[in-house]
Design a protein around this motif. Structure first.
Motif, mmCIF file in Angstrom:
data_model
loop_
_atom_site.group_PDB
_atom_site.id
_atom_site.type_symbol
_atom_site.label_atom_id
_atom_site.label_comp_id
_atom_site.label_asym_id
_atom_site.label_seq_id
_atom_site.Cartn_x
_atom_site.Cartn_y
_atom_site.Cartn_z
ATOM 1 N N LEU A 209 0.807 -1.217 0.000
ATOM 2 C CA LEU A 209 0.000 0.000 0.000
ATOM 3 C C LEU A 209 0.842 1.271 0.000
ATOM 4 C CD1 LEU A 209 -2.873 -0.913 2.509
ATOM 5 C CD2 LEU A 209 -2.824 -1.119 0.020
ATOM 6 N N ASP A 210 2.149 1.120 0.066
ATOM 7 C CA ASP A 210 3.023 2.288 0.070
ATOM 8 C C ASP A 210 2.960 2.973 -1.300
ATOM 9 O OD1 ASP A 210 4.962 4.183 0.295
ATOM 10 O OD2 ASP A 210 6.595 2.802 0.789
ATOM 11 N N PRO A 211 2.501 4.218 -1.375
ATOM 12 C CA PRO A 211 2.454 4.909 -2.677
ATOM 13 C C PRO A 211 3.833 5.080 -3.299
ATOM 14 C CG PRO A 211 1.148 6.072 -1.016
ATOM 15 C CD PRO A 211 1.959 5.045 -0.286
ATOM 16 N N ASP A 212 4.882 5.014 -2.456
ATOM 17 C CA ASP A 212 6.242 5.197 -2.949
ATOM 18 C C ASP A 212 6.983 3.860 -3.034
ATOM 19 O OD1 ASP A 212 8.127 7.124 -3.891
ATOM 20 O OD2 ASP A 212 9.296 6.821 -2.059
ATOM 21 N N HIS A 213 6.244 2.776 -3.184
ATOM 22 C CA HIS A 213 6.850 1.451 -3.332
ATOM 23 C C HIS A 213 7.802 1.469 -4.530
ATOM 24 C CE1 HIS A 213 7.236 -2.852 -4.077
ATOM 25 N NE2 HIS A 213 6.644 -3.101 -2.931
ATOM 26 N N PRO A 214 8.979 0.817 -4.430
ATOM 27 C CA PRO A 214 9.945 0.849 -5.542
ATOM 28 C C PRO A 214 9.371 0.404 -6.881
ATOM 29 C CG PRO A 214 10.967 -0.076 -3.583
ATOM 30 C CD PRO A 214 9.518 0.096 -3.259
ATOM 31 N N LEU A 239 26.384 0.414 -8.309
ATOM 32 C CA LEU A 239 25.824 1.238 -7.244
ATOM 33 C C LEU A 239 26.947 1.901 -6.461
ATOM 34 C CD1 LEU A 239 22.965 1.840 -6.146
ATOM 35 C CD2 LEU A 239 23.332 0.024 -4.477
ATOM 36 N N ALA A 240 26.822 3.188 -6.231
ATOM 37 C CA ALA A 240 27.825 3.908 -5.451
ATOM 38 C C ALA A 240 27.761 3.479 -3.988
ATOM 39 C CB ALA A 240 27.608 5.416 -5.568
ATOM 40 N N SER A 241 28.892 3.523 -3.318
ATOM 41 C CA SER A 241 28.949 3.075 -1.923
ATOM 42 C C SER A 241 28.105 3.947 -1.000
ATOM 43 C CB SER A 241 30.403 3.065 -1.436
ATOM 44 O OG SER A 241 30.976 4.365 -1.561
ATOM 45 N N ASP A 242 27.902 5.212 -1.380
ATOM 46 C CA ASP A 242 27.120 6.119 -0.543
ATOM 47 C C ASP A 242 25.708 6.324 -1.079
ATOM 48 O OD1 ASP A 242 27.862 7.447 -2.829
ATOM 49 O OD2 ASP A 242 28.398 9.331 -1.824
ATOM 50 N N ALA A 243 25.229 5.397 -1.896
ATOM 51 C CA ALA A 243 23.893 5.529 -2.477
ATOM 52 C C ALA A 243 22.827 5.434 -1.388
ATOM 53 C CB ALA A 243 23.663 4.451 -3.528
ATOM 54 N N SER A 244 21.785 6.214 -1.543
ATOM 55 C CA SER A 244 20.668 6.178 -0.603
ATOM 56 C C SER A 244 19.803 4.955 -0.891
ATOM 57 C CB SER A 244 19.831 7.448 -0.741
ATOM 58 O OG SER A 244 19.195 7.482 -2.013
ATOM 59 N N PRO A 245 18.951 4.539 0.060
ATOM 60 C CA PRO A 245 18.052 3.411 -0.212
ATOM 61 C C PRO A 245 17.193 3.629 -1.454
ATOM 62 C CG PRO A 245 18.078 3.876 2.132
ATOM 63 C CD PRO A 245 18.860 4.970 1.471
ATOM 64 N N GLU A 247 17.956 5.398 -4.130
ATOM 65 C CA GLU A 247 18.810 5.215 -5.306
ATOM 66 C C GLU A 247 19.118 3.734 -5.528
ATOM 67 O OE1 GLU A 247 21.351 9.413 -5.196
ATOM 68 O OE2 GLU A 247 22.013 7.682 -4.010
ATOM 69 N N ALA A 248 19.341 3.006 -4.446
ATOM 70 C CA ALA A 248 19.637 1.580 -4.563
ATOM 71 C C ALA A 248 18.441 0.817 -5.116
ATOM 72 C CB ALA A 248 20.036 1.018 -3.200
ATOM 73 N N GLU A 249 17.246 1.159 -4.677
ATOM 74 C CA GLU A 249 16.041 0.496 -5.185
ATOM 75 C C GLU A 249 15.817 0.812 -6.657
ATOM 76 O OE1 GLU A 249 13.706 0.632 -0.868
ATOM 77 O OE2 GLU A 249 13.401 2.185 -2.391
ATOM 78 N N ALA A 250 16.098 2.058 -7.049
ATOM 79 C CA ALA A 250 15.970 2.422 -8.463
ATOM 80 C C ALA A 250 16.973 1.647 -9.311
ATOM 81 C CB ALA A 250 16.174 3.928 -8.634
ATOM 82 N N PHE A 251 18.179 1.446 -8.780
ATOM 83 C CA PHE A 251 19.183 0.658 -9.493
ATOM 84 C C PHE A 251 18.722 -0.790 -9.643
ATOM 85 C CE2 PHE A 251 22.817 -2.265 -9.104
ATOM 86 C CZ PHE A 251 23.520 -1.939 -10.252
ATOM 87 N N LEU A 252 18.195 -1.364 -8.565
ATOM 88 C CA LEU A 252 17.774 -2.764 -8.581
ATOM 89 C C LEU A 252 16.652 -2.997 -9.593
ATOM 90 C CD1 LEU A 252 18.290 -5.489 -7.163
ATOM 91 C CD2 LEU A 252 16.476 -4.889 -5.556
ATOM 92 N N THR A 253 15.694 -2.088 -9.654
ATOM 93 C CA THR A 253 14.561 -2.257 -10.570
ATOM 94 C C THR A 253 14.890 -1.826 -11.993
ATOM 95 O OG1 THR A 253 13.692 -0.087 -9.885
ATOM 96 C CG2 THR A 253 12.831 -2.041 -8.758
#
Length: 384
Positions: A209-214, A239-245, A247-253
């Motif tokens: 239900l999270d509107p901001d789900h990855p 993925l950069a070592s200092d990537a935010s969650p 950014e990491a989710e966007a990379f994964l998807t």
């Protein structure tokens, strides 16, 4: 054979006290003692006591039952317009409706570390067997070492070696979590349970239900796309070592293994607009071939006939993702980490009966530790 294979490692100073990814400490590397009773034996996320009521209480009040993927349909149509356009020759090319995007959302599971490791491991095992079968010059000594002595040492050694190559691959991608252990080793702990692995940025679980789900964010990037059209690409291959969650989710998807399933789900929704059916997987793969987005090695099929695309697109990394199996001809030259060396050494002189007795004693010690922790807690509260 093992002494020969690892003699160079010993000379180079690999030991249990060396720095590296050797995560073991006194608690997890041996039997917990009574003095260690206050140290948690498992991470919090393995024993989370959440109930459904707890989850519902944590949900933000402004979340709706089924949030929209996009605010407005790009082609200004809705479900009531379906009857009008049924005979439209461009019916399948129109961008997807909100209802179709929602259907895609619920059909696409969020990729997780354990799922990906399981499938990459199975793929690399098949690749290893294929390499050995097609290379008569493969070292007989190494082959016998990998086959083991029939007490589980062979599969354990193969698991450790495959994990070594997956770890290096994931480190280059920036997704490896250093708390993960070595699945398949003969002396496992909770860190070896890859089914419980999580990426560094990954929460306990994602709320649908999270509107901001990855996945909702990934679907919004496809807003207004017609059939076969490619959405925006992620600008980085790692993925950069200092990537935010986020950014990491966007990379994964944005990785091929997820995008293939997403485009197949897109094609399935378009097929639902017609009474006709077609081989949507074949159609999507042909598009990837035309766009030069497909690697030939992804044609490898598992026992169920499914393929497993990799982490990088051909334009990001045209080389194969397969490990350099020729290195195995000289095991002593492979840069195993201290933890991996320890795990391989566990397979030397392995006695299954002694191992069973060891596991029984370990269970007794763990139970005694838990009882002692409960006794201390009761004393602290004045119950005893």
């Amino acid at each position: 054979m093992v002494e020969d294979a690892y003699s160079k490692m010993d000379k180079d100073g690999y030991s249990k006290t060396d720095e590296g990814d050797s995560y073991e400490d006194e608690v997890y590397n041996g039997y917990p003692t009574i003095d260690e009773a206050d140290v948690p034996l498992t991470p919090d996320w393995l024993e989370d006591p959440l109930t459904l009521d707890d989850v519902n209480k944590r949900l933000p009040e402004d979340w709706v039952d089924d949030p929209e993927i996009i605010a407005d349909d790009n082609d200004n149509r809705n479900e009531d317009d379906r009857e009008i356009i049924e005979n439209d020759p461009d019916l399948f090319r129109y961008p997807l409706l909100n209802t179709e995007l929602k259907s895609m959302f619920y059909s696409l599971p969020m990729p997780n570390a354990g799922w990906r490791y399981k499938h990459e491991f199975a793929q690399d095992i098949r690749r290893l067997y294929s390499y050995i079968d097609t290379h008569p010059d493969f070292s007989k000594r190494v082959y016998e070492y990998l086959r083991g002595d029939g007490h589980g040492t062979g599969p354990a050694r193969q698991s450790i070696i495959i994990r070594h190559y997956i770890k290096k691959r994931w480190e280059r991608l920036g997704v490896w979590n250093p708390v993960w252990g070595i699945p398949g080793r003969l002396n496992p702990g909770w860190r070896e349970a890859f089914c419980c692995w999580k990426f560094r940025w990954e929460p306990l679980f994602y709320y649908n239900l999270d509107p901001d789900h990855p996945i909702r964010r990934a679907l919004r990037l496809r807003q207004g796309l017609v059939q076969g059209q490619v959405g925006p690409r992620h600008p980085h291959a790692a993925l950069a070592s200092d990537a935010s969650p986020r950014e990491a989710e966007a990379f994964l998807t944005s990785r091929p293994f997820f995008m293939l399933r997403l485009e197949e789900a897109d094609e399935l929704q378009r097929m639902g607009r017609s009474v006709e059916e077609w081989d949507l997987r074949k159609v999507v793969r042909e598009r990837w071939y035309e766009r030069n987005d497909w690697k030939e090695e992804w044609n490898d099929r598992d026992a169920k006939g499914c393929c497993l695309p990799g982490w990088t697109w051909p334009h990001e990394n045209p080389d194969s993702d397969a490990p350099p199996w020729e290195e195995l001809n000289s095991l002593e030259d492979i840069d195993f980490t201290p933890s991996e060396v320890d795990a391989l050494e566990e397979t030397v002189g392995f006695d299954p009966q002694a191992r069973a007795e060891e596991m029984r004693l370990q269970a007794e010690r763990l139970q005694a530790t838990r009882w002692e922790a409960m006794r201390r807690e009761a004393m602290r509260r004045g119950g005893l």
